[in-house]
Design a protein around this motif. Structure first.
Motif: not given
Length: 212
Positions: A119-140
């Motif tokens: 779903l992230y591929e089109t129509g969104f701006k995005y922002k890196f939030v954090e990385e914890k225990n090899n889990i990366q969070t990105v907001n769209l």
């Protein structure tokens, strides 16, 4: 003058931090996209939750989905929702009926099942939030927010496996819709016929054609 210089420096620092975060988000999503596109198919078990505290809403369901290209077979809450990319068959088992609809190009209310992992591929701006225990969070954030029923989507990505583990949609009405992936199996052989409704298997169902 010193105060002005300090303010300018702070502004430039904030700009550079945002630029770096956006670049990091893009790098994460590009890697995720390349990995996901390498799969011929995807099978996943998931938990779906919908919460709206002001309305006292708190529902949780489990489901399964199979995806191949634009086609999908979704099973959730006593329903099979099947699509070959052009037509959607919704088999409501309890009432023994099948509703037929055409696939809509625009889905402002939610996430189309076949796009849950891309779903992230089109129509969104995005922002890196954090990385914890090899889990990366990105907001769209939708580029056209006025046309959407939500204002933000948060995705969590397993850095090692390069797979989405969780997706949360934040609705403008306060509703949070969460998809938590419980199992993920790529590259399973699935016949194209699996993504159309076979009436011969359910001779007693009523067919309701809602297409224009």
């Amino acid at each position: 003058m010193k105060k002005l210089t300090t303010l300018l420096f702070a502004g430039l620092l904030a700009f550079n931090m945002n630029a770096q975060e956006d670049a990091k988000a893009k790098e994460i999503l590009d890697k995720l996209s390349a990995k996901t596109k390498s799969y011929s198919s995807i099978k996943a078990d998931f938990q779906y939750s919908m919460i709206n505290k002001s309305d006292g809403l708190n529902e949780t369901q489990t489901g399964k989905i199979e995806i191949k290209g634009n086609s999908y077979f979704l099973t959730i809450q006593g329903q099979d929702i099947i699509s070959d990319g052009k037509t959607i068959w919704t088999h409501i088992k309890e009432s023994e009926e099948v509703q037929i609809n055409s696939v809509s190009e625009d889905d402002d209310e939610g996430i189309s099942p076949n796009k849950i992992f891309t779903l992230y591929e089109t129509g969104f701006k995005y922002k890196f939030v954090e990385e914890k225990n090899n889990i990366q969070t990105v907001n769209l954030y939708p580029k056209d927010p006025e046309a959407k029923a939500y204002h933000r989507i948060s995705i969590m990505i397993d850095k090692v496996k390069q797979q989405i583990t969780e997706v949360t949609m934040f609705g403008k009405d306060g509703t949070q819709s969460n998809y938590k992936i419980k199992s993920f199996t790529p590259n399973t052989a699935i016949s194209d016929s699996h993504f159309t409704f076979n009436k011969s298997k359910y001779p007693s169902v009523e067919i309701i054609d809602l297409r224009d």
